[in-house]
Write an enzyme that holds these catalytic residues in place. Structure first.
Site, mmCIF file in Angstrom:
data_model
loop_
_atom_site.group_PDB
_atom_site.id
_atom_site.type_symbol
_atom_site.label_atom_id
_atom_site.label_comp_id
_atom_site.label_asym_id
_atom_site.label_seq_id
_atom_site.Cartn_x
_atom_site.Cartn_y
_atom_site.Cartn_z
ATOM 1 N N ALA A 1 0.990 -1.243 0.333
ATOM 2 C CA ALA A 1 -0.115 -0.018 -0.006
ATOM 3 C C ALA A 1 0.730 0.965 0.062
ATOM 4 O O ALA A 1 1.905 1.435 0.962
ATOM 5 C CB ALA A 1 -1.038 0.064 1.439
ATOM 6 N N LEU B 1 1.189 6.068 -1.524
ATOM 7 C CA LEU B 1 0.538 6.513 -2.991
ATOM 8 C C LEU B 1 0.526 6.159 -4.010
ATOM 9 O O LEU B 1 -1.045 6.706 -4.791
ATOM 10 C CB LEU B 1 1.025 7.359 -2.310
ATOM 11 C CG LEU B 1 0.934 9.151 -3.275
ATOM 12 C CD1 LEU B 1 -0.364 9.478 -2.721
ATOM 13 C CD2 LEU B 1 1.652 10.381 -3.171
ATOM 14 N N TYR B 2 2.058 5.517 -4.698
ATOM 15 C CA TYR B 2 1.615 5.517 -5.948
ATOM 16 C C TYR B 2 2.697 4.353 -6.430
ATOM 17 O O TYR B 2 4.088 4.281 -4.713
ATOM 18 C CB TYR B 2 2.489 7.087 -6.516
ATOM 19 C CG TYR B 2 3.304 7.327 -6.390
ATOM 20 C CD1 TYR B 2 5.006 6.829 -7.087
ATOM 21 C CD2 TYR B 2 3.745 8.196 -5.486
ATOM 22 C CE1 TYR B 2 5.634 7.800 -7.127
ATOM 23 C CE2 TYR B 2 4.953 9.100 -5.353
ATOM 24 C CZ TYR B 2 5.126 8.045 -5.807
ATOM 25 O OH TYR B 2 6.888 9.469 -5.799
ATOM 26 N N GLY C 1 6.023 4.469 -8.663
ATOM 27 C CA GLY C 1 6.875 5.320 -9.517
ATOM 28 C C GLY C 1 7.154 3.773 -11.183
ATOM 29 O O GLY C 1 6.753 2.545 -10.975
ATOM 30 N N GLY D 1 10.294 4.832 -11.921
ATOM 31 C CA GLY D 1 12.316 4.474 -12.640
ATOM 32 C C GLY D 1 12.733 2.788 -12.435
ATOM 33 O O GLY D 1 11.341 2.011 -12.525
ATOM 34 N N HIS E 1 -2.685 7.724 1.402
ATOM 35 C CA HIS E 1 -1.205 7.990 1.352
ATOM 36 C C HIS E 1 -0.592 7.119 2.780
ATOM 37 O O HIS E 1 -0.236 6.861 3.235
ATOM 38 C CB HIS E 1 -1.567 9.258 2.321
ATOM 39 C CG HIS E 1 -0.097 10.415 2.889
ATOM 40 N ND1 HIS E 1 0.343 10.924 4.015
ATOM 41 C CD2 HIS E 1 0.840 10.435 1.532
ATOM 42 C CE1 HIS E 1 1.579 11.053 3.399
ATOM 43 N NE2 HIS E 1 1.950 11.583 1.806
ATOM 44 N N LYS F 1 0.306 3.714 4.006
ATOM 45 C CA LYS F 1 1.960 2.493 3.574
ATOM 46 C C LYS F 1 2.338 2.123 4.254
ATOM 47 O O LYS F 1 3.170 1.911 5.768
ATOM 48 C CB LYS F 1 3.177 3.895 3.630
ATOM 49 C CG LYS F 1 3.243 5.210 2.439
ATOM 50 C CD LYS F 1 3.113 6.337 2.492
ATOM 51 C CE LYS F 1 3.064 7.126 1.652
ATOM 52 N NZ LYS F 1 2.995 8.761 1.781
ATOM 53 N N ASP G 1 3.981 -12.101 3.654
ATOM 54 C CA ASP G 1 3.475 -13.834 4.136
ATOM 55 C C ASP G 1 3.037 -12.765 6.200
ATOM 56 O O ASP G 1 2.033 -11.917 6.283
ATOM 57 C CB ASP G 1 4.669 -14.376 4.584
ATOM 58 C CG ASP G 1 4.465 -15.292 3.661
ATOM 59 O OD1 ASP G 1 3.441 -15.370 2.682
ATOM 60 O OD2 ASP G 1 6.213 -15.756 3.442
#
Length: 436
Positions: A18, A20-21, A23, A25, A121, A123, A128
């Site tokens: 989980a 925000l996004y 990326g 790269g 927002h 994270k 497991d």
């Protein structure tokens, strides 16, 4: 990124991510490729990825130098499409759309700008029975030159199950990525941007089920006693969900004048809801935040150019508030200044009485600012411990963050390059800080 990749490779049953996004790269692509290879070699592995709708669907363009060679249509969706298509029954990719972005705001605000209204927002990463609690997103700068925090908790079935189930339940009101690459909302869920009130009502029920407060507690093994407790809490103030705020205010309201609270945030927009109990207790406050050069918006184009200056105005307001109230000796402020790095670390360390090591830390997605309390969907954990080794490690972590910082003084704010235009000072106090 190494712990994330190790976590994926070692997982036998589940991977839950989980952020925000994700990326675009090379390091993020390596992480997704590891998910693909691990899923291919292990038919029992289930993977669930959740992110924000706006940030996850934002296309790359060429505004960021590191993505200059990326196709302009590339996004988290295109990055994850192969994974979804290859393992459709075992891979879920969910996108949370906030009900705060609706109506005319949804129609008029352009891509990227619309993210100031509200985002997902949270994270947390589950492998497991292991879990990583962090404030970092799944982006390559967070893996390389963007200072953040994370704690890896191994072999904690109840905590891992708690976060896995929480993300799974929140996903029931989210858009899902299909094998065709489209995003689909379950037919029985109100569309968040056309029916925000109905969606909000459903979301409240889901969050209460996903994040029970207090959460279930595990019994000590072998008849022993626990030395460390982890208490998760969720927050989205705009829809009346304030568990994290309540727990944090209760914590800060019980400080003694001898206590010390150290706070880290990349954004110096601290709410009075948290500052007032600290000031009232007369506890010592240490703050480390981003210098303008370590702010991710430093020298950006357009209106976002002024964001580091707005944070300077807010930092100066905090500094001046302690000085005007005769409490200068109770505040120590620092700015993160490591060359070539940006600062995104967030959290608190609480020292009881005259203790030299923290007995409690807050860790997660909250920046302790207005939007963390009101706008965004956040999750934070309170980790309290009487274990001397863990207290020592928390102290070392805090010292590392502060060691790359310089002391803030009135002289610093008086420098020509740090002076904030009067119009921006007032705009920040009256309006801008509600979106930062």
């Amino acid at each position: 990124s190494s712990d994330l990749i190790k976590g994926v490779k070692s997982s036998k049953r589940r991977v839950t991510l989980a952020a925000l996004y994700i990326g675009l790269g090379d390091l993020e692509k390596q992480l997704v490729e590891t998910l693909y290879e691990t899923s291919r070699s292990n038919p029992d592995l289930e993977c669930h990825i959740m992110m924000d709708y706006l940030r996850g669907t934002r296309t790359s363009g060429t505004k960021e130098p590191r993505l200059a060679n990326a196709p302009s249509s590339e996004s988290s969706i295109t990055l994850l499409s192969k994974l979804k298509q290859s393992f459709a029954s075992r891979v879920r990719v969910s996108f949370f759309h906030s009900p705060l972005l609706s109506g005319l705001l949804k129609q008029w605000l352009p891509e990227r700008t619309n993210e100031i209204i509200s985002v997902f927002h949270i994270k947390a990463n589950v492998f497991d029975n292991d879990i990583i609690i962090t404030g970092a997103n799944l982006g390559d700068t967070y893996f390389t030159t963007r200072q953040d925090r994370y704690i890896l908790i191994r072999d904690s079935p109840m905590l891992a199950e708690y976060f896995h189930n929480a993300i799974d339940k929140v996903s029931t009101v989210c858009y899902d990525l299909s094998t065709s690459g489209s995003l689909q909302l379950p037919s029985h869920i109100p569309v968040p941007y056309t029916h925000p009130e109905q969606f909000t009502s459903t979301l409240r029920e889901v969050l209460r089920s996903a994040f029970p407060c207090p959460p279930p507690r595990s019994a000590p093994q072998d008849g022993g006693t626990h030395t460390t407790f982890v208490l998760p809490a969720c927050q989205m103030g705009a829809i009346g969900f304030r568990d994290d705020e309540t727990l944090t205010v209760n914590l800060l309201s019980n400080l003694s004048p001898q206590s010390t609270v150290a706070v880290a945030s990349g954004y110096a927009n601290f709410c009075d809801r948290y500052l007032d109990p600290i000031r009232h207790s007369k506890a010592r406050l240490q703050v480390v935040t981003s210098s303008p050069q370590a702010n991710s918006f430093y020298q950006s184009q357009g209106p976002s150019y002024y964001i580091p200056h707005a944070y300077t105005a807010m930092a100066k307001d905090l500094f001046d508030s302690y000085r005007k109230n005769g409490m200068s000796d109770k505040l120590q402020m620092y700015e993160y200044t490591k060359q070539g790095w940006s600062f995104h670390a967030k959290g608190m360390w609480v020292y009881n009485g005259t203790d030299t090591k923290p007995s409690l830390t807050l860790l997660g997605s909250s920046n302790f600012g207005y939007r963390s309390l009101e706008r965004d969907l956040e999750c934070e954990v309170q980790l309290s411990t009487t274990c001397p080794k863990l207290q020592q490690r928390l102290q070392e972590e805090k010292e590392r963050l502060f060691s790359n910082s310089q002391v803030v003084s009135s002289e610093l704010f008086s420098r020509a390059e740090r002076r904030v235009p009067v119009w921006l000072q007032w705009a920040t106090r009256l309006f801008v800080r509600r979106f930062l």
